[in-house]
Design a protein around this motif. Structure first.
Motif, short mmCIF file in Angstrom:
data_model
loop_
_atom_site.label_atom_id
_atom_site.label_comp_id
_atom_site.label_asym_id
_atom_site.label_seq_id
_atom_site.Cartn_x
_atom_site.Cartn_y
_atom_site.Cartn_z
N ALA A 77 -35.90 4.13 14.69
CA ALA A 77 -37.14 4.69 14.17
C ALA A 77 -37.62 5.88 14.97
O ALA A 77 -38.81 6.16 15.01
N GLY A 78 -36.73 6.59 15.63
CA GLY A 78 -37.15 7.74 16.41
C GLY A 78 -37.68 8.85 15.53
O GLY A 78 -37.02 9.29 14.59
N SER A 79 -38.91 9.30 15.82
CA SER A 79 -39.53 10.36 15.03
C SER A 79 -39.70 11.64 15.83
O SER A 79 -39.96 12.70 15.26
N LYS A 116 -44.51 16.62 3.95
CA LYS A 116 -43.87 16.47 5.26
C LYS A 116 -42.72 15.49 5.19
O LYS A 116 -41.70 15.66 5.85
N ALA A 117 -42.90 14.44 4.37
CA ALA A 117 -41.84 13.45 4.22
C ALA A 117 -40.61 14.07 3.58
O ALA A 117 -39.47 13.80 3.98
N THR A 118 -40.82 14.89 2.56
CA THR A 118 -39.71 15.58 1.92
C THR A 118 -38.95 16.45 2.93
O THR A 118 -37.71 16.46 2.96
N ALA A 119 -39.72 17.14 3.77
CA ALA A 119 -39.09 17.99 4.79
C ALA A 119 -38.32 17.15 5.80
O ALA A 119 -37.21 17.53 6.22
N TRP A 120 -38.90 16.01 6.21
CA TRP A 120 -38.22 15.13 7.17
C TRP A 120 -36.87 14.65 6.63
O TRP A 120 -35.86 14.69 7.33
N VAL A 121 -36.86 14.20 5.37
CA VAL A 121 -35.61 13.70 4.77
C VAL A 121 -34.55 14.81 4.76
O VAL A 121 -33.40 14.59 5.16
#
Length: 392
Positions: A206-208, A234-239
């Motif tokens: 779970a490293g962010s 932001k979630a879309t960018a993270w994926v």
């Protein structure tokens, strides 16, 4: 062939054809993920977890992920203070289940990689390939001090974890090797038998932070991250960033998961009223404050603004993405989550034993209608007595 193709071809539940995969989080700990003193039938016992596993398997859920906890967070509830050790928990459930995928969450500084690899192989053999390790580096200082270890600096923890996982992987795939690192060394490493899964069990983390994502991209099959209620972009960018990082630097595929807390009721009014009850009226604010003070500073996972704005989310379910409302409203929000590209979510509830049957009856069919999941295969009638006996 990519690393995930091996899991797909083997029929691994974590990489099946469901567009949006589901699991639960923390059923091995008191209060699971809800920092509340609200009444509940849930207890972190083997009997309750066996019942939960049966409910999940009947509806085709993918996995159960436990929390690694060695002491509580104080407050009136001493949140998570009563907790089953995760390797033992996974082994016990592996023996009485058939389909659900089980993880052990492992604080890498607290267990030698030789021991972790041997226990992981044993559970993988018992479960016939339904086991993985959720690697965590440890962020709660009082826990690490219980082991007589000084808390390492954030990035140093991942350097230690790198040596740890490299040794575990060698024990799973090689024989008679030497390893000399800054923190760990192995002379004539040997392990037999090897895991049921080939080449190895599933690894997640779970490293962010930047260092955490780099670690996940190189060594893990799934990266977990929090998704803020107003942070779908932001979630879309993270994926996209995680998948690009893993492929560009290491020629690997990687999956992505988040976690959500759920309150599903027939009406939105009922759902909101229960949320208000277990969070605002019965929430353990003292435990939440204890966690926020440490977690925001040491984990690198949350921004200060997030901590201030979403403290209630920690009480509701460890700061996860909120799924509160009618089954239809919840599915709409899960559609929004899926549009970010995330592969699935762990779901947290105040009372898994009481609330999961309602979720299976009301929410799961709507997820199938929405195209997020396929209808689970019916358990043959002749197999029902044997399955029920195994879970009795």
């Amino acid at each position: 062939m990519s690393n995930l193709d091996d899991f797909r071809q083997a029929g691994n539940p974590m990489f099946n054809d469901n567009k949006f995969k589901l699991g639960i989080f923390g059923s091995n700990c008191s209060n699971a993920c809800a920092m509340t003193m609200a009444e509940t039938s849930f207890e972190p016992t083997f009997e309750k977890n066996k019942e939960i596993a049966g409910i999940l398997e009947s509806a085709g859920w993918e996995c159960m992920v436990p929390i690694a906890r060695w002491r509580g967070f104080g407050g009136p509830s001493n949140f998570n203070g009563n907790c089953m050790e995760t390797y033992t928990w996974a082994a016990s459930l592996a023996a009485v289940t058939k389909k659900i995928f089980l993880f052990a969450t492992s604080h890498v500084p607290t267990i030698h990689p030789i021991v972790a690899a041997k226990m992981g192989t044993t559970i993988d053999q018992i479960s016939k390939g339904r086991f993985g390790i959720n690697m965590v580096c440890g962020w709660f200082t009082p826990e690490m001090e219980m082991f007589g270890r000084k808390m390492m600096e954030h990035d140093t923890r991942y350097e230690y974890a790198t040596e740890w996982v490299e040794i575990v992987e060698k024990l799973w795939t090689e024989q008679w090797f030497d390893y000399e690192g800054q923190f760990l060394s192995v002379k004539q490493g040997f392990a037999d038998p090897k895991p049921f899964q080939k080449p190895r069990p599933v690894l997640i983390s779970a490293g962010s932070s930047g260092k955490g994502r780099e670690f996940a991209a190189k060594y893990c099959d799934i990266n977990f991250s929090v998704i803020e209620e107003e942070g779908l972009d932001k979630a879309t960018a993270w994926v996209k960033e995680m998948k690009k990082l893993a492929w560009d630097r290491y020629q690997r595929e990687i999956g992505t998961f988040t976690y959500s807390y759920a309150v599903a009721r027939d009406t939105e009014k009922e759902a909101r009223e229960y949320y208000d009850y277990y969070v605002n009226q019965k929430g353990d604010w003292e435990a939440a404050d204890n966690i926020c003070k440490v977690f925001g500073v040491e984990s690198g996972s949350y921004s200060p603004d997030y901590m201030d704005k979403f403290r209630r989310n920690f009480i509701a379910g460890w700061g996860g993405y909120p799924l509160v409302g009618t089954p239809e409203q919840i599915v709409d929000r899960m559609i929004d989550l899926s549009k970010t590209g995330v592969d699935g979510s762990l779901i947290t509830m105040v009372d898994y034993n009481q609330e999961l049957p309602y979720w299976n009856e009301k929410v799961m069919p709507l997820l199938v209608q929405a195209g997020l999941r396929k209808a689970p295969a019916a358990t043959p009638a002749a197999a029902q007595p044997a399955r029920e006996a195994a879970l009795a």
